[in-house]
Enzyme design. Structure first.
Site, PDB file in Angstrom:
ATOM      1  N   ASN A 111      50.678  69.089  43.759  1.00 38.33           N
ATOM      2  CA  ASN A 111      50.485  67.656  43.552  1.00 38.33           C
ATOM      3  C   ASN A 111      49.733  67.447  42.247  1.00 38.33           C
ATOM      4  O   ASN A 111      48.990  68.324  41.803  1.00 38.33           O
ATOM      5  CB  ASN A 111      49.660  67.070  44.707  1.00 38.33           C
ATOM      6  CG  ASN A 111      49.467  65.561  44.573  1.00 38.33           C
ATOM      7  OD1 ASN A 111      50.402  64.832  44.217  1.00 38.33           O
ATOM      8  ND2 ASN A 111      48.247  65.084  44.814  1.00 38.33           N
TER       9      ASN A 111
ATOM     10  N   ASP B 156      43.910  65.264  48.809  1.00 39.29           N
ATOM     11  CA  ASP B 156      43.446  65.363  47.421  1.00 39.29           C
ATOM     12  C   ASP B 156      42.397  66.459  47.216  1.00 39.29           C
ATOM     13  O   ASP B 156      41.542  66.355  46.332  1.00 39.29           O
ATOM     14  CB  ASP B 156      42.922  64.009  46.908  1.00 39.29           C
ATOM     15  CG  ASP B 156      44.049  63.002  46.748  1.00 39.29           C
ATOM     16  OD1 ASP B 156      45.197  63.421  46.526  1.00 39.29           O
ATOM     17  OD2 ASP B 156      43.788  61.790  46.860  1.00 39.29           O
TER      18      ASP B 156
ATOM     19  N   GLN C  35      47.974  63.367  29.402  1.00 38.60           N
ATOM     20  CA  GLN C  35      47.534  64.724  29.768  1.00 38.60           C
ATOM     21  C   GLN C  35      48.277  65.217  31.016  1.00 38.60           C
ATOM     22  O   GLN C  35      48.567  66.404  31.139  1.00 38.60           O
ATOM     23  CB  GLN C  35      46.026  64.752  29.996  1.00 38.60           C
ATOM     24  CG  GLN C  35      45.229  64.374  28.762  1.00 38.60           C
ATOM     25  CD  GLN C  35      45.594  65.237  27.571  1.00 38.60           C
ATOM     26  OE1 GLN C  35      45.539  66.462  27.645  1.00 38.60           O
ATOM     27  NE2 GLN C  35      45.979  64.606  26.474  1.00 38.60           N
TER      28      GLN C  35
ATOM     29  N   HIS D 216      47.003  64.673  40.594  1.00 32.54           N
ATOM     30  CA  HIS D 216      46.133  63.561  40.959  1.00 32.54           C
ATOM     31  C   HIS D 216      45.434  63.067  39.691  1.00 32.54           C
ATOM     32  O   HIS D 216      44.933  63.871  38.909  1.00 32.54           O
ATOM     33  CB  HIS D 216      45.107  64.021  42.000  1.00 32.54           C
ATOM     34  CG  HIS D 216      44.231  62.908  42.467  1.00 32.54           C
ATOM     35  ND1 HIS D 216      44.673  61.950  43.360  1.00 32.54           N
ATOM     36  CD2 HIS D 216      42.966  62.571  42.132  1.00 32.54           C
ATOM     37  CE1 HIS D 216      43.699  61.075  43.559  1.00 32.54           C
ATOM     38  NE2 HIS D 216      42.657  61.428  42.838  1.00 32.54           N
TER      39      HIS D 216
ATOM     40  N   MET E 266      53.841  58.605  46.994  1.00 34.24           N
ATOM     41  CA  MET E 266      52.723  57.762  47.419  1.00 34.24           C
ATOM     42  C   MET E 266      52.624  57.604  48.932  1.00 34.24           C
ATOM     43  O   MET E 266      52.325  56.525  49.431  1.00 34.24           O
ATOM     44  CB  MET E 266      52.823  56.379  46.745  1.00 34.24           C
ATOM     45  CG  MET E 266      52.807  56.432  45.233  1.00 34.24           C
ATOM     46  SD  MET E 266      51.373  57.316  44.563  1.00 34.24           S
ATOM     47  CE  MET E 266      50.091  56.097  44.847  1.00 34.24           C
TER      48      MET E 266
ATOM     49  N   SER F 126      57.491  59.456  35.704  1.00 36.36           N
ATOM     50  CA  SER F 126      57.277  60.009  34.351  1.00 36.36           C
ATOM     51  C   SER F 126      56.837  61.471  34.403  1.00 36.36           C
ATOM     52  O   SER F 126      57.159  62.250  33.499  1.00 36.36           O
ATOM     53  CB  SER F 126      56.273  59.159  33.559  1.00 36.36           C
ATOM     54  OG  SER F 126      54.967  59.291  34.075  1.00 36.36           O
ATOM     55  N   ASN F 127      56.139  61.879  35.444  1.00 33.26           N
ATOM     56  CA  ASN F 127      55.771  63.301  35.558  1.00 33.26           C
ATOM     57  C   ASN F 127      57.005  64.153  35.854  1.00 33.26           C
ATOM     58  O   ASN F 127      57.152  65.241  35.300  1.00 33.26           O
ATOM     59  CB  ASN F 127      54.699  63.492  36.634  1.00 33.26           C
ATOM     60  CG  ASN F 127      53.311  63.211  36.091  1.00 33.26           C
ATOM     61  OD1 ASN F 127      52.772  63.987  35.312  1.00 33.26           O
ATOM     62  ND2 ASN F 127      52.747  62.074  36.481  1.00 33.26           N
TER      63      ASN F 127
HETATM   64  C1  GRF Z   1      50.483  59.593  38.346  1.00 35.20           C
HETATM   65  O1  GRF Z   1      49.370  58.939  37.815  1.00 35.20           O
HETATM   66  C2  GRF Z   1      50.053  60.714  39.239  1.00 35.20           C
HETATM   67  O2  GRF Z   1      48.866  61.317  38.852  1.00 35.20           O
HETATM   68  C3  GRF Z   1      49.875  60.028  40.565  1.00 35.20           C
HETATM   69  O3  GRF Z   1      50.880  59.054  40.612  1.00 35.20           O
HETATM   70  C4  GRF Z   1      51.271  58.704  39.283  1.00 35.20           C
HETATM   71  C5  GRF Z   1      52.748  58.933  39.176  1.00 35.20           C
HETATM   72  O4  GRF Z   1      53.278  58.502  37.960  1.00 35.20           O
HETATM   73  N1  GRF Z   1      49.928  60.979  41.640  1.00 35.20           N
HETATM   74  P1  GRF Z   1      54.772  58.849  37.594  1.00 35.20           P
HETATM   75  O5  GRF Z   1      55.645  58.296  38.717  1.00 35.20           O
HETATM   76  O6  GRF Z   1      54.901  60.340  37.483  1.00 35.20           O
HETATM   77  O7  GRF Z   1      55.042  58.163  36.301  1.00 35.20           O
END
Ligand code: GRF
Length: 213
Positions: free
Chosen positions: A104, A142, A170, A106, A87, A14-15
């Site tokens: 990154n 991190d 956010q 977090h 991950m 989603s990001n």
């Molecule tokens: C997010 O919560 C991000 O902060 C963390 O992993 C998650 C990834 O979510 N590093 P998505 O795959 O971007 O939906």
């Protein structure tokens, strides 16, 4: 010339999607995943973005895998590598190769709650404010120079899921913003801190919590 970005992800993406849809002055040259079944790859394919799945389980050790990963990324000549829910811990050699052009996100207000299960831990500690952080990646997991953070309130009846959803909204605001600043050449790392060039208030990179509650 538009900033070339390679996105690394392992899951839902989603990001990545928020970055892809933000109208940024970037070209997403490729999306690379260590998981062939990552949902983020489906969306990338739909948008006609080159995808590559490199299954880490097929490689004996982290160094070998990360070297192949780095070679695949370099093929796309990125100015910036964006970790968007990637991950896996990256080897020091990989980080050194991309240092200064590796971002990154977090899901906590670093340096609080590095590592996993950040929303559970925030609730267990009873913190009243939680949030997310975009930072440059260094060998220190991190940690690394902070680009932007967004804070959200923690409510008495929050579960990890409700809190996580509030934080995620956010994330989708601040990650595109950070990538935009990078693409515009506005991020300067000085003494381990990020300065935003061209911002009169200079340090005003804390996104306030205008959250829909
Ligand atoms: C997010 O919560 C991000 O902060 C963390 O992993 C998650 C990834 O979510 N590093 P998505 O795959 O971007 O939906």
């Amino acid at each position: 010339m538009s900033c070339r970005v390679v996105v690394l992800l392992s899951g839902r993406g989603s990001n990545f999607r928020a970055i892809a849809e933000a109208g940024l002055p970037i070209t997403i040259a490729a999306v690379v995943s260590n998981r062939p079944d990552a949902a983020g790859l489906v969306y990338a394919r739909e948008r006609g973005i080159a995808v590559c799945a490199l299954d880490h389980r097929a490689h004996a050790d982290r160094e070998t895998f990360d070297r192949l990963l780095a070679e695949e990324i370099e093929r796309h000549r990125p100015d910036l590598v964006v970790l968007a829910g990637y991950m896996r811990i990256l080897s020091p050699a990989f980080i050194a190769r991309f240092e200064g052009r590796l971002l990154n996100i977090h899901p906590s207000l670093l340096p609080m709650f590095p590592g996993l299960k950040t929303h559970e831990r925030a609730l267990a500690e009873g913190v009243k404010v939680h949030g997310c952080t975009v930072h440059f990646v260094t060998a220190d997991l991190d940690h690394g120079p902070i680009v932007i953070q967004a804070a959200v309130p923690v409510r008495a009846d929050d579960t990890p899921e409700t809190l996580g959803a509030r934080v995620l909204r956010q994330e989708h605001r601040i990650y595109p913003e950070a990538v935009r600043w990078f693409a515009e050449g506005r991020l300067a790392i000085e003494d381990g801190r990020v300065n935003l060039r061209g911002d009169p208030a200079s340090q005003s990179v804390l996104a306030s919590a205008d959250v829909a509650m």
